[in-house]
Design a protein around this motif. Structure first.
Motif, PDB file in Angstrom:
ATOM      1  N   PHE A   1      36.147  37.370  33.035  1.00  0.00           N
ATOM      2  CA  PHE A   1      37.081  38.453  33.355  1.00  0.00           C
ATOM      3  C   PHE A   1      36.306  39.755  33.478  1.00  0.00           C
ATOM      4  CE2 PHE A   1      39.739  35.332  31.270  1.00  0.00           C
ATOM      5  CZ  PHE A   1      40.942  35.381  31.972  1.00  0.00           C
ATOM      6  N   ASP A   2      36.863  40.661  34.245  1.00  0.00           N
ATOM      7  CA  ASP A   2      36.302  42.016  34.246  1.00  0.00           C
ATOM      8  C   ASP A   2      36.497  42.658  32.878  1.00  0.00           C
ATOM      9  OD1 ASP A   2      35.444  42.081  36.942  1.00  0.00           O
ATOM     10  OD2 ASP A   2      37.483  42.560  37.612  1.00  0.00           O
ATOM     11  N   VAL A   3      37.728  42.550  32.335  1.00  0.00           N
ATOM     12  CA  VAL A   3      38.063  43.218  31.079  1.00  0.00           C
ATOM     13  C   VAL A   3      38.873  42.276  30.202  1.00  0.00           C
ATOM     14  CG1 VAL A   3      39.190  45.206  29.996  1.00  0.00           C
ATOM     15  CG2 VAL A   3      38.149  45.453  32.264  1.00  0.00           C
ATOM     16  N   VAL A   4      38.527  42.223  28.923  1.00  0.00           N
ATOM     17  CA  VAL A   4      39.372  41.587  27.918  1.00  0.00           C
ATOM     18  C   VAL A   4      39.949  42.695  27.052  1.00  0.00           C
ATOM     19  CG1 VAL A   4      39.463  40.073  25.907  1.00  0.00           C
ATOM     20  CG2 VAL A   4      38.084  39.421  27.889  1.00  0.00           C
TER      21      VAL A   4
ATOM     22  N   ARG B   1      41.680  44.455  39.054  1.00  0.00           N
ATOM     23  CA  ARG B   1      40.702  43.912  38.124  1.00  0.00           C
ATOM     24  C   ARG B   1      41.251  42.669  37.426  1.00  0.00           C
ATOM     25  NH1 ARG B   1      35.782  45.798  39.497  1.00  0.00           N
ATOM     26  NH2 ARG B   1      35.889  48.034  39.957  1.00  0.00           N
ATOM     27  N   SER B   2      40.354  41.731  37.123  1.00  0.00           N
ATOM     28  CA  SER B   2      40.771  40.548  36.367  1.00  0.00           C
ATOM     29  C   SER B   2      40.813  40.924  34.894  1.00  0.00           C
ATOM     30  CB  SER B   2      39.813  39.381  36.613  1.00  0.00           C
ATOM     31  OG  SER B   2      38.490  39.722  36.249  1.00  0.00           O
ATOM     32  N   VAL B   3      41.974  40.728  34.268  1.00  0.00           N
ATOM     33  CA  VAL B   3      42.200  41.206  32.904  1.00  0.00           C
ATOM     34  C   VAL B   3      42.796  40.093  32.056  1.00  0.00           C
ATOM     35  CG1 VAL B   3      43.408  42.896  31.460  1.00  0.00           C
ATOM     36  CG2 VAL B   3      42.628  43.546  33.752  1.00  0.00           C
ATOM     37  N   LEU B   4      42.214  39.892  30.884  1.00  0.00           N
ATOM     38  CA  LEU B   4      42.778  38.991  29.883  1.00  0.00           C
ATOM     39  C   LEU B   4      43.336  39.862  28.763  1.00  0.00           C
ATOM     40  CD1 LEU B   4      43.242  36.174  28.630  1.00  0.00           C
ATOM     41  CD2 LEU B   4      40.939  36.346  27.642  1.00  0.00           C
ATOM     42  N   LEU B   5      44.623  39.736  28.478  1.00  0.00           N
ATOM     43  CA  LEU B   5      45.285  40.518  27.432  1.00  0.00           C
ATOM     44  C   LEU B   5      45.603  39.586  26.266  1.00  0.00           C
ATOM     45  CD1 LEU B   5      46.669  43.034  26.276  1.00  0.00           C
ATOM     46  CD2 LEU B   5      48.681  42.477  27.667  1.00  0.00           C
ATOM     47  N   LEU B   6      44.939  39.818  25.137  1.00  0.00           N
ATOM     48  CA  LEU B   6      45.130  38.995  23.947  1.00  0.00           C
ATOM     49  C   LEU B   6      46.048  39.722  22.966  1.00  0.00           C
ATOM     50  CD1 LEU B   6      41.417  37.909  23.300  1.00  0.00           C
ATOM     51  CD2 LEU B   6      43.158  36.724  24.673  1.00  0.00           C
TER      52      LEU B   6
END
Length: 422
Positions: A28-31, A51-56
């Motif tokens: 991902f670009d951003v976690v 942007r590719s984003v993973l939201l935890l």
């Protein structure tokens, strides 16, 4: 259709790498760690920019919060009406003596939200913008010899517990005042000063029931009474069918639960049905650093952006999330680490003076019941009321009325040095 970047220009797509067997992409670009107002806002803005984003987000926790949001937040972050559980038209300040001072809002209103509904809505908006939303618990960041940044986290629990690792160009820690990301990655985070907040959500009594008169559906009650908080304040904020009864203190050994029990007895709400109880630490001032100079940036409570004196955090968290997204975009676009520092610099340029003033106000007026009595007395003044609401509603210091500022300055001195009676 091409997505738009943070400033409205067309942005290239930066999709995540293909998913493996667990369905989670590997890069991902951003976690973003933490799905509260700061993290969800950062994730939504970055995903909306392509942007590719993973939201935890770790499930099962609701932050204790009075829930007030100013019109500026409603406008800037497009909050729909259905999330507003109440519209506040006045605040009532209660002195140690029991004297009450009403501060009418005037035109407009302050919105109230319930975090159990507000935060999930923000997370869903981020998902709709393109963020990959996962219920997960952050574990750590590692950096192999090849220089990549790896984020480790778990999903599920018990027999379904699964460990995952993804690669990220940047990690945004929006995981609260005790941020595991911040403590592990940003120097000085472990020394953050905090106040602990606690509240109980109660069912509003019906007309004729005990305590019904204690909750005004369009009024926030603020108790400046040392027996309920020796160094902060206590509150009763309406949420429609429910209300938040809360307090906070940084003093070790002070029982917040006992304080709320006493406040409920004092206001006739001892027997009101308790819907839920929540507690959490809140930061007392912005950290001096929000990034690690490499691949981690903080936002929201993790960065320390809760206003002194008032404890207001939702607006500042969401603004911090937006500024973090802008800084992240600059970092991702240029590869320049110095871009990460823009988030804090922009925030402090906008609100650093307000935070300093509120910090001084808390230090001066919250030290004793005698001073609290005089502080509430000042709130009767029409200049104080107007400038307070103007600044709160618009999140700007009111500079257009210098004469009023001068009058307030001398009135503050008069009350502080007891030249007038409270």
């Amino acid at each position: 259709m091409a997505r738009q970047d943070l400033h409205g220009a067309a942005a290239p797509a930066h999709g995540p790498s293909p998913a493996e067997g667990d369905g989670i992409p590997r890069r991902f670009d951003v976690v973003v760690v933490g799905g509260g107002p700061a993290g969800a806002t950062a994730a939504a803005d970055l995903a909306g920019a392509g942007r590719s984003v993973l939201l935890l987000d770790k499930p099962g926790r609701i932050k204790p919060c009075g829930g007030a949001i100013p019109p500026r937040l409603i406008r800037d972050f497009a909050i729909p009406d259905h999330l507003l559980v109440a519209r506040i038209r006045a605040a009532r300040m209660i002195a140690p003596s029991g004297k009450e001072v009403d501060m009418p809002v005037g035109e407009g209103f302050v919105g109230m939200v319930d975090r159990k509904d507000f935060d999930p809505w923000l997370r869903q908006r981020a998902a709709e913008a393109g963020a990959d939303l996962r219920e997960a618990a952050f574990e750590r960041v590692t950096r192999p010899a090849d220089g990549t940044t790896l984020v480790h986290f778990t999903t599920g629990k018990g027999e379904t517990l699964a460990h995952h690792t993804v690669q990220a160009r940047l990690v945004i820690g929006a995981d609260g005042a005790t941020s595991p990301v911040g403590r592990a990655e940003v120097p000085g985070h472990d020394k953050m000063r905090q106040v602990f907040a606690y509240h109980e959500i109660v069912r509003v009594p019906q007309a004729g029931e005990a305590g019904a008169a204690a909750i005004g559906p369009t009024r926030c009650d603020v108790f400046y009474q040392g027996r309920h908080s020796p160094d902060f304040y206590s509150w009763i904020f309406p949420h429609g069918d429910t209300a938040s009864i809360g307090t906070g203190s940084a003093r070790k050994g002070f029982s917040l639960r006992s304080s709320i029990r006493a406040l409920r007895e004092q206001t006739g709400l001892a027997d009101a049905e308790t819907v839920r109880r929540e507690g959490a630490p809140l930061p007392l001032k912005p950290l001096k650093r929000w990034d690690n100079g490499r691949d981690v940036l903080l936002a929201g409570d993790a960065a320390g952006v809760v206003a002194p004196a008032s404890g207001e955090g939702i607006y500042y968290a969401m603004l911090g999330g937006r500024l973090a997204a802008e800084a992240a975009e600059g970092f991702l676009a240029t590869g320049q680490v110095k871009a990460l520092g823009l988030a804090r610099r922009r925030f402090m340029r906008l609100h650093g003076r307000v935070f300093w003033i509120l910090g001084m106000m808390q230090w001066v007026w919250y030290r004793s019941d005698g001073l609290r009595e005089r502080f509430v007395s000042i709130c009767r003044d029409k200049d104080v009321q107007q400038l307070t609401w103007d600044s709160y509603m618009n999140k700007e210091l009111v500079r257009a009325k210098p004469a009023a500022h001068v009058r307030i300055f001398f009135k503050d001195l008069a009350h502080l040095f007891r030249w007038v009676s409270p």
